[in-house]
Design a protein around this motif. Structure first.
Motif, PDB file in Angstrom:
ATOM      1  N   HIS A  44      -6.795 -49.082 -88.672  1.00 24.86           N
ATOM      2  CA  HIS A  44      -6.149 -48.185 -87.711  1.00 24.86           C
ATOM      3  C   HIS A  44      -4.901 -48.777 -87.072  1.00 24.86           C
ATOM      4  CE1 HIS A  44      -8.930 -50.590 -85.282  1.00 24.86           C
ATOM      5  NE2 HIS A  44      -8.055 -50.430 -84.320  1.00 24.86           N
ATOM      6  N   ARG A  45      -4.484 -49.978 -87.522  1.00 20.71           N
ATOM      7  CA  ARG A  45      -3.279 -50.562 -86.935  1.00 20.71           C
ATOM      8  C   ARG A  45      -2.133 -50.469 -87.941  1.00 20.71           C
ATOM      9  NH1 ARG A  45      -7.156 -54.083 -83.996  1.00 20.71           N
ATOM     10  NH2 ARG A  45      -6.685 -53.747 -81.817  1.00 20.71           N
ATOM     11  N   PRO A  46      -1.313 -49.428 -87.811  1.00 23.15           N
ATOM     12  CA  PRO A  46      -0.308 -49.134 -88.833  1.00 23.15           C
ATOM     13  C   PRO A  46       0.637 -50.285 -89.133  1.00 23.15           C
ATOM     14  CG  PRO A  46       0.090 -47.860 -86.821  1.00 23.15           C
ATOM     15  CD  PRO A  46      -1.241 -48.482 -86.677  1.00 23.15           C
ATOM     16  N   LEU A  47       1.010 -51.065 -88.108  1.00 19.44           N
ATOM     17  CA  LEU A  47       1.988 -52.126 -88.347  1.00 19.44           C
ATOM     18  C   LEU A  47       1.413 -53.267 -89.180  1.00 19.44           C
ATOM     19  CD1 LEU A  47       3.722 -52.335 -84.852  1.00 19.44           C
ATOM     20  CD2 LEU A  47       4.625 -51.324 -86.932  1.00 19.44           C
ATOM     21  N   LEU A  48       0.088 -53.332 -89.240  1.00 12.16           N
ATOM     22  CA  LEU A  48      -0.540 -54.427 -89.994  1.00 12.16           C
ATOM     23  C   LEU A  48      -1.248 -53.927 -91.251  1.00 12.16           C
ATOM     24  CD1 LEU A  48      -1.907 -56.436 -86.949  1.00 12.16           C
ATOM     25  CD2 LEU A  48       0.254 -56.715 -88.140  1.00 12.16           C
ATOM     26  N   LYS A  82       8.807 -62.712 -83.212  1.00 10.43           N
ATOM     27  CA  LYS A  82       9.813 -61.803 -82.669  1.00 10.43           C
ATOM     28  C   LYS A  82       9.430 -61.304 -81.270  1.00 10.43           C
ATOM     29  CE  LYS A  82      11.188 -57.758 -84.698  1.00 10.43           C
ATOM     30  NZ  LYS A  82      11.130 -56.937 -85.929  1.00 10.43           N
ATOM     31  N   ARG A  83       8.130 -61.116 -81.073  1.00 11.63           N
ATOM     32  CA  ARG A  83       7.657 -60.538 -79.804  1.00 11.63           C
ATOM     33  C   ARG A  83       7.474 -61.558 -78.677  1.00 11.63           C
ATOM     34  NH1 ARG A  83       3.973 -55.933 -80.925  1.00 11.63           N
ATOM     35  NH2 ARG A  83       5.292 -54.393 -81.998  1.00 11.63           N
ATOM     36  N   GLU A  84       7.320 -62.834 -79.044  1.00 14.89           N
ATOM     37  CA  GLU A  84       6.991 -63.856 -78.045  1.00 14.89           C
ATOM     38  C   GLU A  84       7.905 -63.789 -76.800  1.00 14.89           C
ATOM     39  OE1 GLU A  84       4.171 -65.621 -78.250  1.00 14.89           O
ATOM     40  OE2 GLU A  84       4.662 -66.575 -76.325  1.00 14.89           O
ATOM     41  N   GLY A  89      -7.420 -58.822 -77.595  1.00 13.76           N
ATOM     42  CA  GLY A  89      -8.606 -58.548 -76.774  1.00 13.76           C
ATOM     43  C   GLY A  89      -8.302 -57.717 -75.537  1.00 13.76           C
ATOM     44  N   LYS A  90      -7.131 -57.094 -75.500  1.00 12.70           N
ATOM     45  CA  LYS A  90      -6.718 -56.356 -74.289  1.00 12.70           C
ATOM     46  C   LYS A  90      -7.713 -55.260 -73.898  1.00 12.70           C
ATOM     47  CE  LYS A  90      -2.926 -55.094 -76.207  1.00 12.70           C
ATOM     48  NZ  LYS A  90      -2.484 -55.499 -77.479  1.00 12.70           N
ATOM     49  N   SER A  91      -8.148 -54.468 -74.862  1.00 13.35           N
ATOM     50  CA  SER A  91      -9.022 -53.333 -74.529  1.00 13.35           C
ATOM     51  C   SER A  91     -10.386 -53.799 -74.041  1.00 13.35           C
ATOM     52  CB  SER A  91      -9.204 -52.410 -75.731  1.00 13.35           C
ATOM     53  OG  SER A  91      -7.949 -51.981 -76.172  1.00 13.35           O
ATOM     54  N   GLY A 142      -0.551 -50.982 -75.189  1.00 15.71           N
ATOM     55  CA  GLY A 142      -0.392 -51.178 -76.621  1.00 15.71           C
ATOM     56  C   GLY A 142       0.507 -52.400 -76.840  1.00 15.71           C
ATOM     57  N   GLY A 143       0.304 -53.090 -77.948  1.00 20.67           N
ATOM     58  CA  GLY A 143       1.006 -54.354 -78.199  1.00 20.67           C
ATOM     59  C   GLY A 143       2.520 -54.288 -78.171  1.00 20.67           C
ATOM     60  N   GLY A 144       3.087 -53.100 -78.377  1.00 20.85           N
ATOM     61  CA  GLY A 144       4.543 -52.999 -78.443  1.00 20.85           C
ATOM     62  C   GLY A 144       5.196 -52.443 -77.185  1.00 20.85           C
ATOM     63  N   VAL A 145       4.403 -52.169 -76.159  1.00 19.63           N
ATOM     64  CA  VAL A 145       4.946 -51.570 -74.926  1.00 19.63           C
ATOM     65  C   VAL A 145       6.086 -52.421 -74.348  1.00 19.63           C
ATOM     66  CG1 VAL A 145       4.360 -51.187 -72.483  1.00 19.63           C
ATOM     67  CG2 VAL A 145       2.926 -50.202 -74.269  1.00 19.63           C
ATOM     68  N   PHE A 166       6.746 -42.652 -81.793  1.00 19.70           N
ATOM     69  CA  PHE A 166       5.644 -43.273 -81.053  1.00 19.70           C
ATOM     70  C   PHE A 166       6.177 -44.044 -79.842  1.00 19.70           C
ATOM     71  CE2 PHE A 166       2.969 -47.014 -80.229  1.00 19.70           C
ATOM     72  CZ  PHE A 166       1.799 -46.374 -79.851  1.00 19.70           C
ATOM     73  N   ARG A 167       7.268 -44.761 -80.031  1.00 22.57           N
ATOM     74  CA  ARG A 167       7.838 -45.545 -78.911  1.00 22.57           C
ATOM     75  C   ARG A 167       8.320 -44.623 -77.784  1.00 22.57           C
ATOM     76  NH1 ARG A 167       5.139 -49.881 -79.919  1.00 22.57           N
ATOM     77  NH2 ARG A 167       5.543 -50.727 -81.977  1.00 22.57           N
ATOM     78  N   GLU A 168       8.802 -43.430 -78.153  1.00 22.49           N
ATOM     79  CA  GLU A 168       9.200 -42.468 -77.115  1.00 22.49           C
ATOM     80  C   GLU A 168       7.974 -42.025 -76.319  1.00 22.49           C
ATOM     81  OE1 GLU A 168      11.267 -38.971 -78.637  1.00 22.49           O
ATOM     82  OE2 GLU A 168      12.587 -40.315 -79.764  1.00 22.49           O
ATOM     83  N   THR A 226      -2.636 -47.155 -72.683  1.00 24.58           N
ATOM     84  CA  THR A 226      -1.481 -46.349 -73.120  1.00 24.58           C
ATOM     85  C   THR A 226      -1.793 -45.678 -74.462  1.00 24.58           C
ATOM     86  OG1 THR A 226      -0.423 -48.304 -74.109  1.00 24.58           O
ATOM     87  CG2 THR A 226       0.222 -47.743 -71.854  1.00 24.58           C
ATOM     88  N   ASP A 227      -2.430 -46.408 -75.355  1.00 23.62           N
ATOM     89  CA  ASP A 227      -2.774 -45.825 -76.668  1.00 23.62           C
ATOM     90  C   ASP A 227      -3.730 -44.637 -76.523  1.00 23.62           C
ATOM     91  OD1 ASP A 227      -1.207 -47.499 -78.159  1.00 23.62           O
ATOM     92  OD2 ASP A 227      -2.837 -48.729 -78.935  1.00 23.62           O
ATOM     93  N   ALA A 228      -4.728 -44.792 -75.644  1.00 21.46           N
ATOM     94  CA  ALA A 228      -5.710 -43.711 -75.471  1.00 21.46           C
ATOM     95  C   ALA A 228      -5.035 -42.467 -74.903  1.00 21.46           C
ATOM     96  CB  ALA A 228      -6.851 -44.175 -74.570  1.00 21.46           C
TER      97      ALA A 228
HETATM   98  C1  S3P Z   1       1.200 -51.657 -81.611  1.00 20.74           C
HETATM   99  C2  S3P Z   1      -0.028 -51.968 -81.070  1.00 20.74           C
HETATM  100  C3  S3P Z   1      -1.150 -51.018 -81.043  1.00 20.74           C
HETATM  101  C4  S3P Z   1      -0.624 -49.578 -81.036  1.00 20.74           C
HETATM  102  C5  S3P Z   1       0.320 -49.365 -82.187  1.00 20.74           C
HETATM  103  C6  S3P Z   1       1.519 -50.316 -82.151  1.00 20.74           C
HETATM  104  C7  S3P Z   1       2.270 -52.690 -81.608  1.00 20.74           C
HETATM  105  O1  S3P Z   1      -1.958 -51.221 -79.893  1.00 20.74           O
HETATM  106  O2  S3P Z   1       0.019 -49.278 -79.834  1.00 20.74           O
HETATM  107  O3  S3P Z   1      -0.399 -49.509 -83.373  1.00 20.74           O
HETATM  108  O4  S3P Z   1       3.444 -52.339 -81.818  1.00 20.74           O
HETATM  109  O5  S3P Z   1       1.957 -53.878 -81.387  1.00 20.74           O
HETATM  110  P1  S3P Z   1      -2.996 -52.464 -79.732  1.00 20.74           P
HETATM  111  O6  S3P Z   1      -2.187 -53.643 -79.286  1.00 20.74           O
HETATM  112  O7  S3P Z   1      -3.923 -52.013 -78.658  1.00 20.74           O
HETATM  113  O8  S3P Z   1      -3.658 -52.657 -81.045  1.00 20.74           O
END
Ligand code: S3P
Length: 170
Positions: free
Chosen positions: A118-122, A137-139, A15-17, A80-83, A58-60, A34-36
Protein backbone atom coordinates in the motif's frame (compact mmCIF):
# COMPACT_ATOMS: atom_id res chain seq x y z
CA UNK A 1 3.43 22.26 26.27
CA UNK A 2 0.03 23.67 27.14
CA UNK A 3 -2.53 23.00 24.39
CA UNK A 4 0.17 22.19 21.88
CA UNK A 5 -0.10 19.40 19.34
CA UNK A 6 2.41 16.60 19.13
CA UNK A 7 3.29 16.21 15.48
CA UNK A 8 5.02 13.02 14.46
CA UNK A 9 7.08 13.14 11.29
CA UNK A 10 9.43 10.70 9.63
CA UNK A 11 9.82 8.21 6.84
CA UNK A 12 7.32 5.50 5.93
CA UNK A 13 7.68 2.62 8.35
CA UNK A 14 9.17 4.74 11.13
CA UNK A 15 6.26 3.80 13.40
CA UNK A 16 4.37 7.11 13.32
CA UNK A 17 0.87 5.63 13.27
CA UNK A 18 1.51 3.01 15.92
CA UNK A 19 3.16 5.51 18.24
CA UNK A 20 0.54 8.22 17.60
CA UNK A 21 -2.24 5.89 18.64
CA UNK A 22 -0.42 4.65 21.69
CA UNK A 23 0.44 8.18 22.82
CA UNK A 24 -3.11 9.39 22.27
CA UNK A 25 -4.31 6.54 24.44
CA UNK A 26 -1.80 7.19 27.19
CA UNK A 27 -2.45 10.94 27.23
CA UNK A 28 -6.14 10.74 26.50
CA UNK A 29 -5.80 13.07 23.52
CA UNK A 30 -7.33 13.03 20.05
CA UNK A 31 -5.28 11.51 17.28
CA UNK A 32 -5.55 12.36 13.61
CA UNK A 33 -3.66 11.12 10.59
CA UNK A 34 -3.21 13.15 7.40
CA UNK A 35 -3.37 9.96 5.32
CA UNK A 36 -6.57 8.80 7.03
CA UNK A 37 -8.24 12.19 6.44
CA UNK A 38 -7.25 12.13 2.76
CA UNK A 39 -8.41 8.52 2.30
CA UNK A 40 -11.77 9.31 3.84
CA UNK A 41 -12.30 12.48 1.86
CA UNK A 42 -11.36 10.86 -1.44
CA UNK A 43 -13.00 7.54 -0.72
CA UNK A 44 -9.93 5.79 -2.13
CA UNK A 45 -6.74 4.24 -0.83
CA UNK A 46 -3.54 6.33 -0.98
CA UNK A 47 -2.02 3.91 -3.53
CA UNK A 48 -5.07 4.41 -5.75
CA UNK A 49 -4.85 8.20 -5.51
CA UNK A 50 -1.20 8.02 -6.64
CA UNK A 51 -2.08 5.60 -9.43
CA UNK A 52 -5.15 7.39 -10.76
CA UNK A 53 -4.39 11.05 -10.05
CA UNK A 54 -0.61 11.25 -9.54
CA UNK A 55 1.69 12.34 -6.73
CA UNK A 56 1.26 16.09 -7.38
CA UNK A 57 -2.48 15.76 -6.81
CA UNK A 58 -1.85 13.83 -3.59
CA UNK A 59 0.53 16.56 -2.37
CA UNK A 60 -2.20 19.15 -2.99
CA UNK A 61 -4.59 17.11 -0.87
CA UNK A 62 -1.92 16.85 1.80
CA UNK A 63 -1.45 20.62 1.77
CA UNK A 64 -5.21 21.24 2.08
CA UNK A 65 -5.37 18.77 4.95
CA UNK A 66 -2.64 20.58 6.86
CA UNK A 67 -4.41 23.91 6.34
CA UNK A 68 -7.60 22.37 7.73
CA UNK A 69 -5.98 20.88 10.83
CA UNK A 70 -3.37 23.51 11.64
CA UNK A 71 -5.48 25.33 14.23
CA UNK A 72 -6.21 22.26 16.30
CA UNK A 73 -4.92 21.96 19.83
CA UNK A 74 -4.08 19.08 22.17
CA UNK A 75 -3.95 16.63 19.29
CA UNK A 76 -1.49 13.98 18.25
CA UNK A 77 -0.94 14.46 14.53
CA UNK A 78 0.37 11.51 12.53
CA UNK A 79 1.85 12.96 9.32
CA UNK A 80 2.33 11.07 6.08
CA UNK A 81 6.06 10.69 5.36
CA UNK A 82 6.09 13.38 2.69
CA UNK A 83 4.17 16.14 4.50
CA UNK A 84 7.39 17.94 5.47
CA UNK A 85 8.67 18.36 1.91
CA UNK A 86 6.36 21.36 1.63
CA UNK A 87 7.83 24.20 3.76
CA UNK A 88 4.36 25.73 4.23
CA UNK A 89 3.26 22.51 5.93
CA UNK A 90 6.23 22.62 8.30
CA UNK A 91 5.57 26.28 9.16
CA UNK A 92 1.86 25.65 9.79
CA UNK A 93 2.42 22.55 11.90
CA UNK A 94 5.09 24.27 13.98
CA UNK A 95 2.79 27.13 14.97
CA UNK A 96 0.73 25.01 17.36
CA UNK A 97 2.84 21.92 17.57
CA UNK A 98 5.98 20.24 18.68
CA UNK A 99 7.52 18.41 15.74
CA UNK A 100 9.07 15.09 16.64
CA UNK A 101 11.09 13.21 14.05
CA UNK A 102 10.99 9.44 14.46
CA UNK A 103 14.28 8.52 12.85
CA UNK A 104 14.98 5.08 11.45
CA UNK A 105 17.78 3.75 9.25
CA UNK A 106 17.13 2.58 5.68
CA UNK A 107 17.81 -0.98 6.84
CA UNK A 108 15.19 -0.80 9.61
CA UNK A 109 12.66 0.82 7.30
CA UNK A 110 13.22 -1.83 4.66
CA UNK A 111 12.67 -4.61 7.19
CA UNK A 112 9.50 -2.97 8.47
CA UNK A 113 7.83 -2.23 5.14
CA UNK A 114 8.95 -5.29 3.16
CA UNK A 115 5.93 -6.75 1.40
CA UNK A 116 3.63 -3.82 2.14
CA UNK A 117 1.95 -3.04 -1.15
CA UNK A 118 0.00 0.00 0.00
CA UNK A 119 3.00 2.35 -0.12
CA UNK A 120 3.13 3.56 -3.72
CA UNK A 121 6.55 5.20 -3.50
CA UNK A 122 8.13 1.93 -2.41
CA UNK A 123 6.14 -0.38 -4.64
CA UNK A 124 9.05 -0.46 -7.11
CA UNK A 125 11.58 -3.02 -8.38
CA UNK A 126 14.32 -2.06 -5.91
CA UNK A 127 12.61 -0.73 -2.80
CA UNK A 128 15.81 -0.86 -0.74
CA UNK A 129 17.58 1.53 -3.12
CA UNK A 130 14.52 3.79 -3.26
CA UNK A 131 14.41 3.97 0.52
CA UNK A 132 18.09 4.90 0.69
CA UNK A 133 17.76 7.57 -2.02
CA UNK A 134 14.55 9.09 -0.69
CA UNK A 135 15.77 9.03 2.91
CA UNK A 136 18.93 10.93 1.95
CA UNK A 137 16.87 13.46 0.03
CA UNK A 138 14.35 13.85 2.85
CA UNK A 139 16.77 14.03 5.79
CA UNK A 140 17.12 17.86 5.63
CA UNK A 141 13.33 18.18 5.80
CA UNK A 142 12.94 15.80 8.73
CA UNK A 143 15.78 17.57 10.53
CA UNK A 144 13.62 20.66 10.90
CA UNK A 145 11.89 18.87 13.77
CA UNK A 146 12.09 20.24 17.30
CA UNK A 147 13.23 16.84 18.56
CA UNK A 148 14.75 13.76 16.95
CA UNK A 149 14.20 10.27 18.35
CA UNK A 150 16.35 7.41 17.12
CA UNK A 151 14.03 4.42 16.87
CA UNK A 152 16.25 1.66 15.44
CA UNK A 153 17.04 -0.29 18.58
CA UNK A 154 14.06 0.80 20.65
CA UNK A 155 10.78 -0.77 21.60
CA UNK A 156 7.46 0.98 21.16
CA UNK A 157 7.30 1.62 24.91
CA UNK A 158 10.77 3.10 25.03
CA UNK A 159 9.95 5.48 22.20
CA UNK A 160 6.69 6.56 23.86
CA UNK A 161 8.49 7.12 27.17
CA UNK A 162 11.00 9.34 25.41
CA UNK A 163 8.21 11.41 23.88
CA UNK A 164 6.45 11.68 27.24
CA UNK A 165 9.66 12.99 28.79
CA UNK A 166 9.97 15.60 26.04
CA UNK A 167 6.38 16.70 26.55
CA UNK A 168 6.85 16.98 30.31
CA UNK A 169 10.00 19.07 29.95
CA UNK A 170 8.40 21.51 27.52
C1 S3P B 1 4.40 9.00 1.71
C2 S3P B 1 4.14 8.38 2.91
C3 S3P B 1 2.88 7.68 3.20
C4 S3P B 1 1.74 8.27 2.35
C5 S3P B 1 2.12 8.27 0.90
C6 S3P B 1 3.40 9.07 0.62
C7 S3P B 1 5.71 9.67 1.51
O1 S3P B 1 2.54 7.78 4.57
O2 S3P B 1 1.43 9.57 2.76
O3 S3P B 1 2.26 6.95 0.48
O4 S3P B 1 5.84 10.47 0.57
O5 S3P B 1 6.64 9.42 2.31
P1 S3P B 1 3.28 6.94 5.75
O6 S3P B 1 4.54 7.68 6.08
O7 S3P B 1 2.31 6.99 6.88
O8 S3P B 1 3.51 5.57 5.23
Amino acid sequence: MKNKNVVLIGFMGAGKSLISNKLANMLNLDVISTDAIIKKQEGREIARIFEESGEAYFRELERKTVVNIKDRKNTIIDCGGGVVINPDNVADLKKNGLLIYLKASAETIYKRIKGHKHRPLLNVTSPKQSIEDLLTKREPFYSQADYVIETDEKTLNEICDEILRIINDE
